[in-house]
Enzyme design. Structure first.
Site, PDB file in Angstrom:
ATOM      1  N   ASP A 156      -5.556 -53.533 -45.926  1.00 18.86           N
ATOM      2  CA  ASP A 156      -6.211 -54.827 -45.711  1.00 18.86           C
ATOM      3  C   ASP A 156      -5.842 -55.791 -46.843  1.00 18.86           C
ATOM      4  O   ASP A 156      -6.220 -56.964 -46.833  1.00 18.86           O
ATOM      5  CB  ASP A 156      -7.730 -54.679 -45.549  1.00 18.86           C
ATOM      6  CG  ASP A 156      -8.401 -54.053 -46.756  1.00 18.86           C
ATOM      7  OD1 ASP A 156      -7.707 -53.695 -47.722  1.00 18.86           O
ATOM      8  OD2 ASP A 156      -9.644 -53.914 -46.727  1.00 18.86           O
ATOM      9  N   SER A 157      -5.045 -55.312 -47.795  1.00 22.85           N
ATOM     10  CA  SER A 157      -4.448 -56.202 -48.803  1.00 22.85           C
ATOM     11  C   SER A 157      -3.603 -57.278 -48.121  1.00 22.85           C
ATOM     12  O   SER A 157      -3.303 -58.300 -48.733  1.00 22.85           O
ATOM     13  CB  SER A 157      -3.593 -55.402 -49.789  1.00 22.85           C
ATOM     14  OG  SER A 157      -2.703 -54.548 -49.099  1.00 22.85           O
ATOM     15  N   LYS A 186      -7.681 -45.332 -42.998  1.00 21.18           N
ATOM     16  CA  LYS A 186      -8.234 -45.218 -44.358  1.00 21.18           C
ATOM     17  C   LYS A 186      -9.528 -46.022 -44.425  1.00 21.18           C
ATOM     18  O   LYS A 186      -9.582 -47.117 -43.858  1.00 21.18           O
ATOM     19  CB  LYS A 186      -7.245 -45.756 -45.391  1.00 21.18           C
ATOM     20  CG  LYS A 186      -7.826 -45.794 -46.814  1.00 21.18           C
ATOM     21  CD  LYS A 186      -6.786 -46.067 -47.849  1.00 21.18           C
ATOM     22  CE  LYS A 186      -6.476 -47.522 -48.057  1.00 21.18           C
ATOM     23  NZ  LYS A 186      -7.638 -48.366 -48.448  1.00 21.18           N
ATOM     24  N   GLU A 209      -8.415 -45.641 -56.946  1.00 27.27           N
ATOM     25  CA  GLU A 209      -7.941 -46.944 -57.438  1.00 27.27           C
ATOM     26  C   GLU A 209      -8.652 -47.325 -58.736  1.00 27.27           C
ATOM     27  O   GLU A 209      -9.890 -47.306 -58.814  1.00 27.27           O
ATOM     28  CB  GLU A 209      -8.170 -48.023 -56.360  1.00 27.27           C
ATOM     29  CG  GLU A 209      -7.718 -49.402 -56.814  1.00 27.27           C
ATOM     30  CD  GLU A 209      -7.538 -50.409 -55.684  1.00 27.27           C
ATOM     31  OE1 GLU A 209      -7.643 -50.034 -54.499  1.00 27.27           O
ATOM     32  OE2 GLU A 209      -7.276 -51.586 -56.007  1.00 27.27           O
TER      33      GLU A 209
HETATM   34  O1  KIV Z   1      -5.288 -52.504 -48.908  1.00 24.46           O
HETATM   35  C1  KIV Z   1      -4.477 -51.853 -49.600  1.00 24.46           C
HETATM   36  O2  KIV Z   1      -3.306 -52.201 -49.706  1.00 24.46           O
HETATM   37  C2  KIV Z   1      -4.965 -50.669 -50.292  1.00 24.46           C
HETATM   38  C3  KIV Z   1      -4.063 -50.003 -51.273  1.00 24.46           C
HETATM   39  C4  KIV Z   1      -3.713 -50.867 -52.397  1.00 24.46           C
HETATM   40  C5  KIV Z   1      -4.547 -48.683 -51.685  1.00 24.46           C
HETATM   41  O3  KIV Z   1      -6.050 -50.265 -50.061  1.00 24.46           O
END
Ligand code: KIV
Length: 267
Positions: free
Chosen positions: A45-46, A114, A184
């Site tokens: 979700d980044s 995730k 993280e």
């Molecule tokens: O959203 C994301 O990209 C993440 C990773 C940085 C672990 O959760």
């Protein structure tokens, strides 16, 4: 390279093989990363921050993750495609969590999902999604979807009590049936302790060398945005923003001076 599955990651930990994970949001990037034999692509979700310009991951929707996941999944021959469950897609009830995880698989082509946190709600969601037959990657430490509660993006698990609490959460995430867990922004010693205690692999981001694998955001390692201040844990492997700026301004110059299109670009 053989197709990577959730059980492959557990086997890699057992064999002491480090696991490389990168985020991906588009078909073109995922095609390259799959060709580079990156075993796991995370549709994080980044994307809300690095692709859509939001200042947090909170606005990201299930539909947006489905769109990106579909593009990434189409590109992958061997990489395992993990889709992030966005904020508020799994917290309300286990039933809703299963429904949304199911959409990421059915409509997006994800092969695992995730989700963040080690709270009772997160653990119930993990159990229900795994029960439905969908592999789950956990995510502990700095969980960006809790930025409002945490008061910012800071290292988590500092001090004995916070460290012990995170070990407990990690045990619960494993017991709920997760096949791996992201750690993280966690002190190196704590990440080492969790990695040694768990039989599922830990994937670190700002969690030191002892994790079973490492994940970074693709835009960060490629240097796609020179205007952002990257966290200490990022290592840049390229400065693509310079390459792209030069290509775009060279094109503009050619258009304005009448050099492009030349005879060979015309019918
Ligand atoms: O959203 C994301 O990209 C993440 C990773 C940085 C672990 O959760």
């Amino acid at each position: 390279m053989e197709k990577v599955t959730a059980p492959t990651l557990i086997k890699m930990k057992q064999e002491g093989r480090k696991i490389t994970v990168l985020t991906a949001y588009s078909y073109s990037m995922a095609r390259l990363l799959d060709e580079a034999q990156i075993p796991v692509l995370l549709v994080g979700d980044s994307c809300g921050m690095v692709e859509a310009g939001s200042d947090s991951t909170l606005p990201v929707t299930v539909d947006e993750i489905i769109y990106h996941t579909r593009s990434v999944a189409r590109a992958c021959k061997s990489a395992l495609v993990v889709a992030d469950m966005p904020f508020m897609s799994y917290e309300v009830s286990a039933e809703e969590a299963v429904k949304n995880a199911g959409r990421l698989v059915k409509e997006g082509g994800a092969e695992a999902v995730k989700l963040e946190g080690g709270s009772k709600k997160s653990i119930e969601a993990i159990e229900a999604i795994v029960e439905a037959g969908i592999p789950v990657m956990g995510h502990l430490g700095l969980t960006p979807q809790s930025v409002l509660k945490l008061g910012g993006y800071k290292v988590q698990g500092r001090g004995d009590d916070a460290g012990t609490a995170m070990v407990e959460e990690a045990r619960a995430v494993e017991a709920a049936g997760s096949f791996s867990v992201v750690l993280e922004c966690v002190p190196e010693a704590l990440a080492k302790r969790i990695t040694e205690e768990l039989t599922i692999p830990t994937i670190g981001i700002g969690a030191g060398i002892s994790c079973d694998g490492q994940v970074l955001v693709i835009n960060d390692i490629l240097g796609l945005d020179a205007t952002v201040r990257l966290p200490k844990f990022v290592k840049k492997y390229a400065e693509l923003s310079e390459v792209i700026l030069k290509a775009a301004s060279d094109f503009k110059e050619d258009v304005e001076s009448g050099i492009f299109p030349a005879k060979e670009h015309s019918y």
